[in-house]
Design a protein around this motif. Structure first.
Motif, PDB file in Angstrom:
ATOM      1  N   SER A 192     -17.827  -0.634  12.079  1.00 46.95           N
ATOM      2  CA  SER A 192     -16.875  -1.314  11.216  1.00 46.95           C
ATOM      3  C   SER A 192     -15.547  -0.573  11.231  1.00 46.95           C
ATOM      4  O   SER A 192     -15.426   0.497  11.807  1.00 46.95           O
ATOM      5  CB  SER A 192     -17.414  -1.340   9.790  1.00 46.95           C
ATOM      6  N   ASP A 229     -14.746  -3.361   6.361  1.00 48.60           N
ATOM      7  CA  ASP A 229     -15.731  -3.062   5.324  1.00 48.60           C
ATOM      8  C   ASP A 229     -15.312  -3.619   3.964  1.00 48.60           C
ATOM      9  O   ASP A 229     -16.158  -4.027   3.162  1.00 48.60           O
ATOM     10  CB  ASP A 229     -15.936  -1.544   5.222  1.00 48.60           C
ATOM     11  N   VAL A 230     -14.024  -3.616   3.711  1.00 48.12           N
ATOM     12  CA  VAL A 230     -13.561  -4.195   2.437  1.00 48.12           C
ATOM     13  C   VAL A 230     -13.745  -5.709   2.452  1.00 48.12           C
ATOM     14  O   VAL A 230     -14.149  -6.311   1.456  1.00 48.12           O
ATOM     15  CB  VAL A 230     -12.094  -3.808   2.157  1.00 48.12           C
ATOM     16  N   MET A 280     -17.156  -6.562   1.569  1.00 46.49           N
ATOM     17  CA  MET A 280     -17.457  -6.447   0.143  1.00 46.49           C
ATOM     18  C   MET A 280     -17.163  -7.745  -0.618  1.00 46.49           C
ATOM     19  O   MET A 280     -17.762  -8.013  -1.658  1.00 46.49           O
ATOM     20  CB  MET A 280     -16.673  -5.293  -0.489  1.00 46.49           C
ATOM     21  N   LEU A 327     -21.757   8.121   0.068  1.00 52.06           N
ATOM     22  CA  LEU A 327     -22.344   6.779   0.100  1.00 52.06           C
ATOM     23  C   LEU A 327     -22.029   6.086   1.413  1.00 52.06           C
ATOM     24  O   LEU A 327     -20.977   6.312   2.011  1.00 52.06           O
ATOM     25  CB  LEU A 327     -21.786   5.942  -1.059  1.00 52.06           C
ATOM     26  N   ASP A 328     -22.943   5.219   1.822  1.00 54.60           N
ATOM     27  CA  ASP A 328     -22.771   4.470   3.059  1.00 54.60           C
ATOM     28  C   ASP A 328     -22.507   3.009   2.712  1.00 54.60           C
ATOM     29  O   ASP A 328     -23.290   2.376   1.999  1.00 54.60           O
ATOM     30  CB  ASP A 328     -24.047   4.601   3.904  1.00 54.60           C
ATOM     31  N   MET A 329     -21.411   2.480   3.199  1.00 50.83           N
ATOM     32  CA  MET A 329     -21.025   1.100   2.885  1.00 50.83           C
ATOM     33  C   MET A 329     -22.099   0.089   3.299  1.00 50.83           C
ATOM     34  O   MET A 329     -22.250  -0.953   2.664  1.00 50.83           O
ATOM     35  CB  MET A 329     -19.712   0.763   3.584  1.00 50.83           C
ATOM     36  N   ILE A 345     -24.410  -0.234   0.367  1.00 53.98           N
ATOM     37  CA  ILE A 345     -23.787  -0.893  -0.791  1.00 53.98           C
ATOM     38  C   ILE A 345     -23.611  -2.387  -0.514  1.00 53.98           C
ATOM     39  O   ILE A 345     -23.794  -3.223  -1.393  1.00 53.98           O
ATOM     40  CB  ILE A 345     -22.429  -0.237  -1.101  1.00 53.98           C
ATOM     41  N   PHE A 353     -11.389  -5.620  -7.000  1.00 52.37           N
ATOM     42  CA  PHE A 353     -10.365  -5.726  -5.960  1.00 52.37           C
ATOM     43  C   PHE A 353      -8.983  -5.335  -6.456  1.00 52.37           C
ATOM     44  O   PHE A 353      -8.151  -4.887  -5.665  1.00 52.37           O
ATOM     45  CB  PHE A 353     -10.378  -7.127  -5.326  1.00 52.37           C
ATOM     46  N   SER A 387      -9.932   2.163  -1.239  1.00 50.81           N
ATOM     47  CA  SER A 387     -10.460   0.823  -1.482  1.00 50.81           C
ATOM     48  C   SER A 387     -11.970   0.836  -1.681  1.00 50.81           C
ATOM     49  O   SER A 387     -12.508   0.091  -2.504  1.00 50.81           O
ATOM     50  CB  SER A 387     -10.106  -0.104  -0.314  1.00 50.81           C
ATOM     51  N   PHE A 388     -12.674   1.657  -0.939  1.00 50.34           N
ATOM     52  CA  PHE A 388     -14.133   1.738  -1.108  1.00 50.34           C
ATOM     53  C   PHE A 388     -14.451   2.196  -2.527  1.00 50.34           C
ATOM     54  O   PHE A 388     -15.302   1.619  -3.216  1.00 50.34           O
ATOM     55  CB  PHE A 388     -14.745   2.749  -0.123  1.00 50.34           C
ATOM     56  N   VAL A 435     -13.461  -0.624  -5.298  1.00 50.79           N
ATOM     57  CA  VAL A 435     -14.389  -1.738  -5.482  1.00 50.79           C
ATOM     58  C   VAL A 435     -15.833  -1.257  -5.619  1.00 50.79           C
ATOM     59  O   VAL A 435     -16.629  -1.848  -6.351  1.00 50.79           O
ATOM     60  CB  VAL A 435     -14.226  -2.766  -4.328  1.00 50.79           C
ATOM     61  N   PHE A 483     -18.318  -1.460  -8.999  1.00 58.56           N
ATOM     62  CA  PHE A 483     -19.601  -2.162  -8.850  1.00 58.56           C
ATOM     63  C   PHE A 483     -20.726  -1.337  -9.496  1.00 58.56           C
ATOM     64  O   PHE A 483     -21.547  -1.853 -10.276  1.00 58.56           O
ATOM     65  CB  PHE A 483     -19.841  -2.344  -7.351  1.00 58.56           C
ATOM     66  N   PHE A 490      -5.337  -7.227  -0.439  1.00 53.03           N
ATOM     67  CA  PHE A 490      -6.667  -7.163  -1.054  1.00 53.03           C
ATOM     68  C   PHE A 490      -6.551  -7.132  -2.579  1.00 53.03           C
ATOM     69  O   PHE A 490      -7.296  -7.819  -3.285  1.00 53.03           O
ATOM     70  CB  PHE A 490      -7.426  -5.917  -0.580  1.00 53.03           C
ATOM     71  N   TYR A 498     -16.255  10.806  -1.093  1.00 50.61           N
ATOM     72  CA  TYR A 498     -17.527  10.262  -1.581  1.00 50.61           C
ATOM     73  C   TYR A 498     -18.115   9.169  -0.687  1.00 50.61           C
ATOM     74  O   TYR A 498     -19.141   8.584  -1.017  1.00 50.61           O
ATOM     75  CB  TYR A 498     -17.348   9.709  -3.004  1.00 50.61           C
ATOM     76  N   TRP A 499     -17.449   8.855   0.394  1.00 48.97           N
ATOM     77  CA  TRP A 499     -17.900   7.754   1.241  1.00 48.97           C
ATOM     78  C   TRP A 499     -17.922   8.175   2.701  1.00 48.97           C
ATOM     79  O   TRP A 499     -17.071   8.936   3.128  1.00 48.97           O
ATOM     80  CB  TRP A 499     -16.969   6.536   1.109  1.00 48.97           C
ATOM     81  N   GLU A 500     -18.867   7.646   3.427  1.00 45.21           N
ATOM     82  CA  GLU A 500     -18.807   7.761   4.873  1.00 45.21           C
ATOM     83  C   GLU A 500     -17.818   6.726   5.374  1.00 45.21           C
ATOM     84  O   GLU A 500     -18.107   5.533   5.362  1.00 45.21           O
ATOM     85  CB  GLU A 500     -20.184   7.526   5.490  1.00 45.21           C
ATOM     86  N   PRO A 549     -15.576   4.824   8.110  1.00 38.84           N
ATOM     87  CA  PRO A 549     -15.660   4.581   9.560  1.00 38.84           C
ATOM     88  C   PRO A 549     -14.536   5.304  10.289  1.00 38.84           C
ATOM     89  O   PRO A 549     -13.390   5.280   9.853  1.00 38.84           O
ATOM     90  CB  PRO A 549     -15.525   3.065   9.689  1.00 38.84           C
TER      91      PRO A 549
END
Lengths: 489, 489, 489
Positions: free
Chosen positions: B230, B235-236, B239, B294-296, B299, C91, C100-101, C104, C108, C237, C452-454, C456
């Motif tokens: 991605s 990825d957004v 979502m 975290l892995d998108m 989620i 969003f 952005s991850f 949103v 969530f 977005f 906090y996110w993997e 890409p």
């Protein structure tokens, strides 16, 4: 010599001053204050949204449950329509690579103004109480206001990227006014049925926008050619608009139809017609490319043609297969329009239509009007039942003696009226917009959010030497252009 | 020698001809015309959407208000389901860096075809009037058509990026057909309850897609590895799909349940289960990374597992904490699936599952079927009331004497039937899709919109020298690749 | 020396350990299991969602149609509110270029936890049956849970990019608890009306978030300045969030108002106020730029102020022009806030407010509370009717003798209570969040999803030599930065 040309061009550009610091706030403030005053004088809650009147209404009409309030019949459809107006139309117009802000943002602005003005204009024509001189509004008024403003948003589609927000406000002011008049003539005087607005919304809005665009023809628009396309992600954004329009079109066409089977049937017919449009759009789009590749422009637009064309007939007993046929044909016609008619219109008619509203609204709307006329004329008591005919075509009061054949004739006449209003009104409004006071962009500045928006700069991390080199050109986030030219030279 | 390999590869690539200029339009036109003919012969409005019949229905059923029309019970849920099908599934599949057009666009195409075919197939099995030979459709039919097509869209998830649109049309044609048959067996013959379709939609669709993908195994798929991930913005986009699926799942599971407390309870249970899934998905996703990131992928997908697993039991009296437990477990199971099962399936089972439908639909759907069986078997007259038991499990007519224990057994049997249909049907359809006539992409051409879409080019501003250098490779908007290699060399 | 600074900084950075591999899963699991236990003990279906009770309810209340179930009155509004919570708020917070991850995704997560906790907390205060000790839930409970969690999401807006997901869970745990208490005081003890939550949701949530952010002040936040802005597509977005909030705000303010004219009127008033806000926001935004250019920050946020400010008064007879005036003023006030107040608060108050919730929620919410007080105090029997006054202000039971003037006073007092709860609660929670155990990012690591996110990676195609050069810096998909610095050096 080259420098001279540059200097001249700069002067010319300066002639086209996109500074709207005075005009836009002035228009927004003055018109909004006017709305407040006019709302104060005219607009009141109707008997279903006023707490006192609703209590009295329930007693007088012997209603035992609040669920009978029109709110519960129409509010879900209203919200779907609302999404179509703001997200549907708005995101459909984000497809240009550097005009997404303008597409969704100006749509937001003019729709917000338009609905207020529509509540007043439609109220004066349709809901003015002659005794009190007041307009009563309820949820159906909100739906109608959204419908009314849709015609101006359609017109924006033809003008996308080539006008200033002030001009769009003018387009909306006149668009809503013209809409209210033509709607009054078509629905009240000619007593046409047009629940989903093939005639009053789409045919009118389409030809209104085309006429304006024709008057505002820019012979040197190819100077902005670099920005007239899409990017990968802007095309995906536009699909958000397409899908919300497509999914909620059944709500659009059923929102103000008769309670009960009327709303039910309109939703079914529209759903079916739209499904059919998708397949024929894909077929023609694939056939038109030498390797069978699909074109996003077609998928984003022509798939919706079935919904437009069902605007009038959806509430009639057009039958499910009739709906399929309408969607089938309109998907083909609309895609052909994008392939051949739009380029030809630009070349021979000097008509630049950014979003191709000719193919999505003008022609399918006109066809929808005539389809409605035919289906109305073909109605029989056997299919509708005596009571059903009266209910569907509202053959009551002055129109009790009208036959379905006459009704069909009037439906066709109504279509012509809407087109005439669109063309004549559009030419007049276009001439007004040619006054040099509206802050519209120069030919080499079209399709560019830089003109009216503070666009985020993404070049921050480029070393000063490049920054300097950039300072003559407008800044685009996509840094590759200028940078590479530096390195290559 | 290296050149030889190149040449051979080119030849092989040419064998896989993605030119669908004839096949795609042919399929679209022929099948759409077939739909029109079949709709003409079979499909009619039902008594709530036909103007004449509704007037008669109101009289015969002593209904005083149009609000009793099923439209007002189900239309808001229908529109939510519709959004799930087109925006939810569509945008969930935009996550690949260069297959967003295909994800949302082909989803749009096959869903539009599928709903038409589903109206016919489901109509023949469930709504054919034996006297007239006609199928009556209303808003519930539209919901069911959307449900039916969901199973084929789930299957698409396993195939994403590896098949042509023509193949997808075939997948849908057979998928809808198989669905209608298994649904008839499960709901009508076995008399199972499955309002949200854990069994008939998710388990069936999941195993159907997996079986097809297994037959279509591509040993050299890693040639497309560069495109199998991605990007930040894709990825957004995905979502958007996730959230609309997540938010509207309560509508999905309640759309066709019993009026009144049935719809009410199904929505509550699903809402609660989904909330629980999110927390356990986040927990497992964080635990699985050495820095807790975290892995998108998790989620975007595993958060939905609670909704899938509540598809059968949502309308039962599963209790709010029961729903929480279901969501809790399924969030864990689904995330573990993405972490361990999908990679292992690819390695050992030779099964490539692009979107991981095994973890989101197949397993949670199967579990949902068995959960439904247990909850049904555990139903008591104390909790449901005598009348409530009859209403909830439809113990009427031929099934008046059925006990809840028997019902539980049949629910479990139904789950097995759906899986069997999915696996066997998928293998057969997969074999059909291996015919070399469908225009599927070569192994190094997967996950690439270039194969079937005109993708906007963004290299326009690059100087000619670079343009030239690009002409051997497919053009990607992300210019960095080719440019940098030029500069470095 | 320079190296020393680098080393020291690295050490400091290491002090701020964003590894949440233990804390986040622990919080998610423990709290979710607690929810299951508490739901098991307390939560039951209410009489409209329990199959047995609903059958009995229909008999005892002489209800003949399932359409009288509250589900049909409120479910469409519920789904709109649900979209606002997850897509709207989610969003709206995607606008940052690299967060952005988190925007949103964490929205969530905390909303999913918050609604469960809210069902319990609000249940204990409002729906606990003293006989059985059980809480009954129905669709209105779900709406209220969504409302309750909205206040914590608002608080998140002030903290966006500066806190860890574990901290956000703590913010939500306390936020929901505080909300339930202040809501009980304001609605039950003070007997205020606040259907759309200007006071209880927006004023409380706004000041709660501001107080937390004030305690968590980061003097060196400008070390993350490179990431504190937006990009072109992240702004688009964010418009998805804005528009869904804007469109569905009428549902928000009408979701739990009285059946019938109450819901109807609340929707109309909110629709009108929002339209007015858009025009004044555009006007002020344009006036504030020297070339009249619009700022996306204003369009994304201040356009919503009218909806916030109508939260209390929407259900009253504020009149359509009154609604326009409210929207007019709040659009201006909110935009001025973004222009002047937010920068000044950061400079002088040491308060960093990422999304500007001061201007969108805190101030318009507070104003909305006072507007509600004024409109309530100005209510007359002439306008409302005797019965209407009782219905609108719920002058029954203990409050049967209350006058509208007294009611106005209590409304104003309620606003003060909500602000006090927000400020005091926020300071306490802020102090808790300063404990060094929550995994929050260092000052130069804020606004960055990498923490906090993997995320890409898109640098795959860069030749090794550059890859190597990159390995010291965190990897961003936008490759231009590091690459160019290499080439220039």
């Amino acid at each position: 010599m080259g420098n001279c040309g540059e200097i001249l061009r700069n002067i010319f550009c300066r002639e086209k001053n996109t500074n709207i610091r005075i005009s836009l706030p002035a228009v927004c403030f003055v018109w909004q204050i006017a709305m407040i005053v006019l709302f104060g004088v005219f607009i009141r809650y109707d008997e279903e949204s006023d707490v006192r009147k609703w209590i009295e209404f329930k007693v007088s009409h012997n209603i035992t449950s609040d669920i009978e309030n029109d709110f519960y019949f129409r509010y879900p459809s209203f919200q779907d329509v609302h999404v179509m107006i703001f997200v549907g139309f708005g995101f459909l117009m984000t497809f240009l690579k550097r005009y997404s802000f303008g597409g969704v943002g100006f749509n937001f602005l003019i729709a917000s103004f338009g609905v207020q003005w529509a509540l007043l204009m439609q109220g004066w024509f349709h809901a003015l109480d002659p005794d009190t001189g007041k307009i009563s509004i309820g949820v159906e008024s909100l739906i109608n206001a959204d419908f009314c403003v849709a015609s101006s948003l359609i017109a924006y589609g033809a003008l996308l990227g080539k006008v200033s927000p002030v001009q769009l406000m003018v387009v909306t002011l006149f668009g809503v006014t013209l809409f209210a008049v033509e709607e009054y003539i078509i629905l009240s005087l000619l007593h046409c049925r047009d629940a989903g607005g093939s005639m009053v919304i789409h045919a009118f809005g389409g030809y209104y926008g085309l006429a304006i665009s024709w008057v505002l023809y820019r012979p040197n628009l190819n100077q902005s050619k670099r920005l007239s396309g899409s990017t990968y992600h802007s095309d995906v954004f536009a699909m958000i608009g397409t899908l919300f329009l497509w999914m909620f079109w059944p709500s659009f066409n059923s929102a103000i139809t008769d309670h009960g089977s009327g709303q039910h049937r309109a939703a079914i017919n529209t759903y079916i017609a739209l499904a059919s449009s998708v397949l024929t759009t894909v077929a023609i789009s694939s056939m038109s490319d030498k390797r069978g590749k699909l074109d996003m422009v077609h998928i984003q637009n022509a798939t919706l043609a079935g919904g437009v064309a069902m605007g009038t007939a959806a509430e009639f007993m057009i039958t499910p297969y009739g709906s399929l046929i309408v969607g089938f044909c309109c998907g083909i016609i609309s895609t052909f329009g994008y392939l051949f008619v739009t380029p030809m219109m630009e070349k021979y008619l000097k008509l630049q239509d950014t979003c191709g509203i000719h193919n999505l609204h003008a022609v399918p709307g006109m066809l929808g009007g005539f389809i409605g006329a035919i289906v109305a004329a073909a109605a029989t008591e056997e299919v509708y039942g005596r009571e059903g005919l009266i209910e569907t075509f509202d053959f009551e009061g002055d129109f009790a003696s009208r036959t379905v054949l006459t009704q069909g004739g009037f439906q066709a006449a109504g279509t012509c009226v809407s087109i005439a209003f669109g063309v004549v009104g559009g030419v007049v409004v276009g001439l007004i917009l040619r006054l040099p006071i509206w802050g519209d962009p120069s030919d080499d500045n079209c399709y560019d959010d830089e003109a009216y928006w503070e666009v985020p700069e993404e070049e921050e991390s480029i070393p000063p030497v490049l920054e300097y080199n950039n300072h003559m050109t407008r800044k685009h986030p996509d840094i590759s252009e200028s940078n590479f030219s530096v390195e290559q030279s």
